[in-house]
Enzyme design. Structure first.
Site, mmCIF file in Angstrom:
data_model
loop_
_atom_site.group_PDB
_atom_site.id
_atom_site.type_symbol
_atom_site.label_atom_id
_atom_site.label_comp_id
_atom_site.label_asym_id
_atom_site.label_seq_id
_atom_site.Cartn_x
_atom_site.Cartn_y
_atom_site.Cartn_z
ATOM 1 N N HIS A 68 0.855 -1.198 0.000
ATOM 2 C CA HIS A 68 0.000 0.000 0.000
ATOM 3 C C HIS A 68 0.886 1.242 0.000
ATOM 4 O O HIS A 68 1.333 1.723 1.051
ATOM 5 C CB HIS A 68 -0.917 -0.011 1.227
ATOM 6 C CG HIS A 68 -2.035 0.978 1.160
ATOM 7 N ND1 HIS A 68 -3.365 0.618 1.191
ATOM 8 C CD2 HIS A 68 -2.027 2.333 1.053
ATOM 9 C CE1 HIS A 68 -4.121 1.694 1.115
ATOM 10 N NE2 HIS A 68 -3.321 2.757 1.036
ATOM 11 N N ASP A 121 1.698 9.156 -6.133
ATOM 12 C CA ASP A 121 1.658 10.609 -5.983
ATOM 13 C C ASP A 121 1.882 11.044 -4.542
ATOM 14 O O ASP A 121 1.899 12.244 -4.254
ATOM 15 C CB ASP A 121 0.350 11.192 -6.517
ATOM 16 C CG ASP A 121 -0.883 10.533 -5.912
ATOM 17 O OD1 ASP A 121 -0.734 9.507 -5.231
ATOM 18 O OD2 ASP A 121 -2.001 11.036 -6.131
ATOM 19 N N GLU A 158 -10.928 3.184 7.118
ATOM 20 C CA GLU A 158 -9.946 4.156 7.603
ATOM 21 C C GLU A 158 -10.690 5.324 8.237
ATOM 22 O O GLU A 158 -10.737 5.455 9.455
ATOM 23 C CB GLU A 158 -9.049 4.640 6.460
ATOM 24 C CG GLU A 158 -8.007 5.662 6.914
ATOM 25 C CD GLU A 158 -7.257 6.301 5.754
ATOM 26 O OE1 GLU A 158 -6.211 6.911 6.022
ATOM 27 O OE2 GLU A 158 -7.730 6.223 4.599
#
Length: 356
Positions: free
Chosen positions: A20, A24, A209
């Protein structure tokens, strides 16, 4: 967030697997400055590389996922040409190899790199070329695969999924969706997930999350995800009984029973408010409960981190041992979107000897 750890040489030398990591979110500050100058982007808060790196980390330390995501405006702005994408991808592979990463899946959203006139296909091909250049420049010490990401709020997920299938023999390992979870459930993209399953393609989903159990439940039970991006909120389904023993709810038990990998990103979660400290981060509790946890960086620039940094923090602040790191690394390699024989070869020929 946590203070920077002093990385010991033995931690730096360990083989690492990264599932993960956002392309960018991992640029070198000096590269951002140079690309901004080359491409006429004048929106940077500073053109001093050291100060810019510090700005990214401080701007991301807000406790808000939405504010955290705003920092990407600058990094994405300088990634709008094929040359820029190739350079950023190559440098990412080289930086990870230098940190001891032997296998990495790096994700990015092709739809965010079209402002300079590139097509989606040209974006994917440029990034693939960059990864191959980076592997070669690193002496082939690292294997890098791409994950193509669709944005939750947009309507290109099926188109991006089709790119995954088209380029899966050219270094694209799978699919992902990302962006703000609240208000944009993964079920908005069911057509893409159903297409991928019909095509025997791999995918992961950012879930659990900033949003809780419903996001995780939908990602697994409706969309059929193979892995959970973050998944930290699975703790909401784990309680403690009067005797102090853990009690798993039905979803938490299902995730553990099915060995669904959790792509956990400790330092990033501190910045977005998903965890209070490295010591209290759920990754350690979930490790002790034998979930299939993996250690990841998420966004190396914004968190000022690396895989070695994440590992060292877990050792220093959460009591992890080298055996724990080895276990999590093998977990990650088992969970990679790579053919079984290739995964096994990296485990047997690289990871296990590296830890032994």
């Amino acid at each position: 967030m946590s203070e920077q750890a002093v990385i010991r040489p033995e931690i730096k030398a360990l083989p690492k697997v990264l599932l993960h990591d956002h392309l960018d979110g991992g640029l070198r500050p000096a590269t951002i400055v140079e690309l901004a100058e080359q491409n006429g982007y004048v929106g940077l808060p500073t053109t001093d590389p050291e100060a810019l790196g510090r700005w990214f980390r401080e701007a991301a330390d807000s406790g808000s996922l939405e504010r955290y995501l705003e920092t990407f405006d600058h990094s994405v702005a300088v990634m709008q040409t094929a040359d820029a994408l190739r350079r950023v991808a190559s440098e990412a592979a080289q930086d990870l190899a230098e940190d001891g990463v032997v296998y990495a899946e790096i994700r990015y959203a092709p739809e965010q790199h079209l402002e300079g006139g590139l097509t989606l296909e040209q974006v994917v091909e440029a990034v693939n070329e960059g990864f191959r250049e980076g592997e070669s420049a690193s002496g082939n010490r690292i294997v890098v695969r791409a994950l193509l990401t669709a944005m939750r709020h947009a309507a290109k997920s099926t188109e991006i999924a089709q790119l995954v299938v088209r380029y899966r023999d050219q270094g694209v390992a799978g699919f992902d969706i990302a962006g703000a979870e609240a208000g944009f459930p993964p079920t908005r993209h069911l057509d893409a997930f159903e297409y991928l399953r019909r095509e025997n393609a791999h995918f992961t989903i950012h879930a659990g999350e900033a949003f809780g159990l419903p996001s995780i439940w939908e990602a697994i039970q409706w969309c059929g995800t193979e892995r959970l991006g973050h998944g930290v909120r699975i703790m909401d389904d784990i309680s403690t009984d009067d005797a102090g023993a853990d009690k798993l709810g039905l979803l938490a038990a299902y995730v553990r029973d099915r060995r669904i990998p959790l792509e956990m990103c400790p330092s990033s979660n501190l910045q977005t408010g998903a965890a209070d400290s490295i010591a209290a981060h759920p990754i350690t509790h979930l490790k002790d409960l034998r979930y299939r946890v993996t250690i990841n960086t998420d966004n190396r620039l914004m968190s000022g981190t690396s895989m070695s940094q994440e590992m060292q923090l877990l050792v220093d602040e959460a009591g992890w041992t080298v055996d724990d790191l080895r276990w999590a690394t093998i977990n990650a390699m088992k969970s990679a979107f790579l053919p079984f024989d290739e995964r096994l070869a990296i485990i047997d020929d690289v990871i296990k000897p590296g830890y032994d």
